[in-house]
Write a protein that holds these residues in place. Structure first.
Motif: not given
Length: 254
Positions: A27-28, A33-36, A191-192
């Motif tokens: 999940y994390i 993952s979108g950053r890369w 928070l997520i």
């Protein structure tokens, strides 16, 4: 015999902890993952569609949400299927399937009214206006790529219930008590979503979802309520503008 039983239980607990950790890591990784991967995926969408960067952006993000949630959910299902006792958090008899469905539907209304109460508290005490920017942004992406609706209404709720209700709440409730486990898991759930002005609303949702899971001893109860909530919110967001125009036309006719 007793020693063998203790060793077996210890092995099961270790296996459950590993499964929970792996589901949480999946999940994390999906969240970050979108950053890369989002930029290369965006370039790929531009290439195959011939659209400008601005036109391709909502399509890229919508498809990326759908694919990333789907992959994360499939991997989580594979992991949990290999640990058959992973869902047996509670001892005793689970609620029947018909009553599980009923509680899931009731849970939707509990969450809905809980959010209404939370919205009143936010506005009265903190001056926070209604409407979630996080929800509005996600639905805007869904309008650009309708496939994202499947992620918002189905994949997302199932995966979030796996993570926040089974992994976090389910792990804590076995060593603490309902309220500690529910509050901690609900805060992480809030928070997520990265919508800090409405953190109270998301916390209320998390508490009610935890109650539904705890009440029936079945994760599908909170999943049903969560899917219904996301489906309702998405439907309202999609048709809010046409509905508003329709009401305005009715007022003119009077």
């Amino acid at each position: 015999m007793e020693r063998i039983l203790i060793v077996t239980n210890s092995q099961k607990i270790k296996k459950h902890k590993k499964t929970a950790l792996y589901v949480l890591l999946i999940y994390i990784l999906m969240q970050i993952s979108g950053r890369w991967l989002l930029l290369p995926f965006h370039m790929f969408i531009q290439k195959i569609t011939g659209l400008s960067p601005e036109q391709a952006a909502p399509i890229t993000q919508g498809w990326y949400i759908a694919l990333s949630f789907a992959i994360a959910l499939i991997l989580s299902l594979i992991l949990t299927s290999r640990d058959k006792d992973f869902w047996n958090v509670y001892q005793g008899k689970k609620e029947t399937i018909p009553l599980t469905i009923v509680w899931g539907i009731v849970g939707f209304f509990l969450v809905f009214f809980g959010q209404m109460i939370g919205a009143v508290i936010e506005m009265t005490l903190f001056g926070v206006e209604g409407g979630s920017q996080n929800t509005a942004d996600i639905v805007a992406l869904a309008k650009g790529a309708p496939i994202a609706i499947v992620a918002i209404v189905v994949f997302g709720p199932i995966l979030e219930e796996f993570v926040f209700r089974r992994v976090i709440f389910g792990s804590l409730v076995q060593t603490t008590n309902f309220w500690i486990a529910a509050i901690v898991s609900a805060i992480f759930f809030a928070l997520i979503h990265f919508d800090f002005s409405h953190i109270l609303l998301y916390t209320i949702c998390g508490l009610i979802f935890a109650f539904l899971y705890h009440k029936t001893k079945r994760i599908w109860t909170s999943i049903i309520a969560h899917i219904m909530l996301n489906g309702f919110v998405t439907l309202v967001q999609f048709y809010a503008e046409p509905l508003q125009k329709f009401l305005e036309e009715l007022e003119k006719m009077q």
